[in-house]
Design an enzyme around this catalytic site. Structure first.
Site, PDB file in Angstrom:
ATOM      1  N   MET A   1      33.787  33.069  47.632  1.00  0.00           N
ATOM      2  CA  MET A   1      33.529  33.393  46.236  1.00  0.00           C
ATOM      3  C   MET A   1      32.075  33.114  45.903  1.00  0.00           C
ATOM      4  O   MET A   1      31.400  32.326  46.543  1.00  0.00           O
ATOM      5  CB  MET A   1      34.429  32.540  45.318  1.00  0.00           C
ATOM      6  CG  MET A   1      35.909  32.875  45.454  1.00  0.00           C
ATOM      7  SD  MET A   1      36.316  34.482  44.832  1.00  0.00           S
ATOM      8  CE  MET A   1      36.317  34.155  43.087  1.00  0.00           C
TER       9      MET A   1
ATOM     10  N   GLY B   1      40.987  27.965  38.433  1.00  0.00           N
ATOM     11  CA  GLY B   1      40.093  28.193  39.549  1.00  0.00           C
ATOM     12  C   GLY B   1      40.043  29.654  39.932  1.00  0.00           C
ATOM     13  O   GLY B   1      40.371  30.536  39.128  1.00  0.00           O
ATOM     14  N   CYS B   2      39.625  29.926  41.159  1.00  0.00           N
ATOM     15  CA  CYS B   2      39.488  31.298  41.647  1.00  0.00           C
ATOM     16  C   CYS B   2      40.747  32.110  41.362  1.00  0.00           C
ATOM     17  O   CYS B   2      41.849  31.727  41.753  1.00  0.00           O
ATOM     18  CB  CYS B   2      39.211  31.277  43.145  1.00  0.00           C
ATOM     19  SG  CYS B   2      39.221  32.920  43.903  1.00  0.00           S
ATOM     20  N   PHE B   3      40.576  33.247  40.682  1.00  0.00           N
ATOM     21  CA  PHE B   3      41.770  33.983  40.254  1.00  0.00           C
ATOM     22  C   PHE B   3      42.465  34.741  41.375  1.00  0.00           C
ATOM     23  O   PHE B   3      43.570  35.231  41.202  1.00  0.00           O
ATOM     24  CB  PHE B   3      41.493  34.901  39.068  1.00  0.00           C
ATOM     25  CG  PHE B   3      40.302  35.828  39.140  1.00  0.00           C
ATOM     26  CD1 PHE B   3      39.748  36.239  40.337  1.00  0.00           C
ATOM     27  CD2 PHE B   3      39.729  36.302  37.957  1.00  0.00           C
ATOM     28  CE1 PHE B   3      38.671  37.106  40.379  1.00  0.00           C
ATOM     29  CE2 PHE B   3      38.644  37.155  37.985  1.00  0.00           C
ATOM     30  CZ  PHE B   3      38.110  37.573  39.200  1.00  0.00           C
ATOM     31  N   TRP B   4      41.859  34.833  42.552  1.00  0.00           N
ATOM     32  CA  TRP B   4      42.544  35.516  43.657  1.00  0.00           C
ATOM     33  C   TRP B   4      43.830  34.787  44.039  1.00  0.00           C
ATOM     34  O   TRP B   4      44.903  35.372  44.050  1.00  0.00           O
ATOM     35  CB  TRP B   4      41.628  35.602  44.872  1.00  0.00           C
ATOM     36  CG  TRP B   4      40.425  36.470  44.701  1.00  0.00           C
ATOM     37  CD1 TRP B   4      40.191  37.380  43.710  1.00  0.00           C
ATOM     38  CD2 TRP B   4      39.290  36.524  45.566  1.00  0.00           C
ATOM     39  NE1 TRP B   4      38.968  37.981  43.897  1.00  0.00           N
ATOM     40  CE2 TRP B   4      38.396  37.489  45.025  1.00  0.00           C
ATOM     41  CE3 TRP B   4      38.930  35.853  46.739  1.00  0.00           C
ATOM     42  CZ2 TRP B   4      37.168  37.783  45.640  1.00  0.00           C
ATOM     43  CZ3 TRP B   4      37.714  36.158  47.346  1.00  0.00           C
ATOM     44  CH2 TRP B   4      36.842  37.113  46.799  1.00  0.00           C
TER      45      TRP B   4
END
Length: 214
Positions: free
Chosen positions: A1, A54-57
């Site tokens: 990211m 956090g990271c939306f993936w």
């Protein structure tokens, strides 16, 4: 990211100006679920919850796997800049956090269950980060859409916070407020891990399960 050291929200007047319309096209169909990605219209009786963890993936993947969830999407919430791009959010100059919009059937999965999962799968004590991902776009957030959701979110945050305090694991920094405008992320971010199964997952967490009696 994308890595950023931006770890403080900026004044609204210093945020990027953004734009009046979404600057990209989105697919109509969810890659995993039998539902659309754009869910401004949902089946009658369904509810919406928006979380930042956090990271939306990886965050979106967690929710689309839950029974009773009809649709999910990755997006940006809690910020100032209208219709931001991913690069703009990562710059730290929009005040948005990466978020997941969850549309669910409350007859099959409760908001409380969503909140409990939310707390278990990330670390809500880290402020403007999750693991090695540092920046305002990685902050923890619950954006409620009804008064009942707000009450549940605050009650369960206290329960989990008390458990973390008992274990001396820090104070919860989760932002809890009424749902702001939600902006869908670019098509390549939607259901990213279904398209890239070996892609990046950030699952920083405390390792603490939600108290069973709550």
């Amino acid at each position: 990211m994308f890595f950023t050291r931006k770890s403080e929200l900026i004044e609204a007047e210093k945020a990027l100006p953004g734009r009046s319309e979404r600057p990209f096209h989105l697919s109509e169909k969810h890659t995993v679920l039998d539902a659309p990605i754009l869910t401004d219209t949902a089946p009658e009786g369904y509810e919406v919850a928006i979380f930042g963890l956090g990271c939306f993936w990886g965050a979106e993947e967690i929710f689309w796997k839950m029974d009773g969830v009809w649709s999910t999407s990755a997006g940006y919430a809690g910020g100032t800049t209208p219709n931001p791009s991913y690069e703009e959010v990562c710059s730290g100059r929009t005040n948005h956090t990466e978020a997941v919009r969850v549309v669910y059937d409350p007859a099959r999965v409760s908001f409380a269950d969503l909140v409990k999962t939310f707390f278990e799968v990330h670390d809500p004590t880290q402020g403007m980060r999750q693991g090695n991902d540092v920046g305002t776009q990685y902050r923890s957030a619950i954006y409620y859409t009804t008064p009942e959701q707000e009450q549940t979110a605050r009650e369960l945050t206290k329960v989990y916070g008390d458990e973390l305090a008992r274990r001396r694991l820090g104070d919860i920094t989760t932002e809890i407020r009424e749902v702001p405008t939600y902006y869908y992320a670019e098509d390549q971010h939607q259901q990213y891990l279904a398209k890239n199964p070996f892609g990046y997952r950030c699952h920083a967490n405390t390792g603490v399960k939600f108290p069973a009696n709550a």
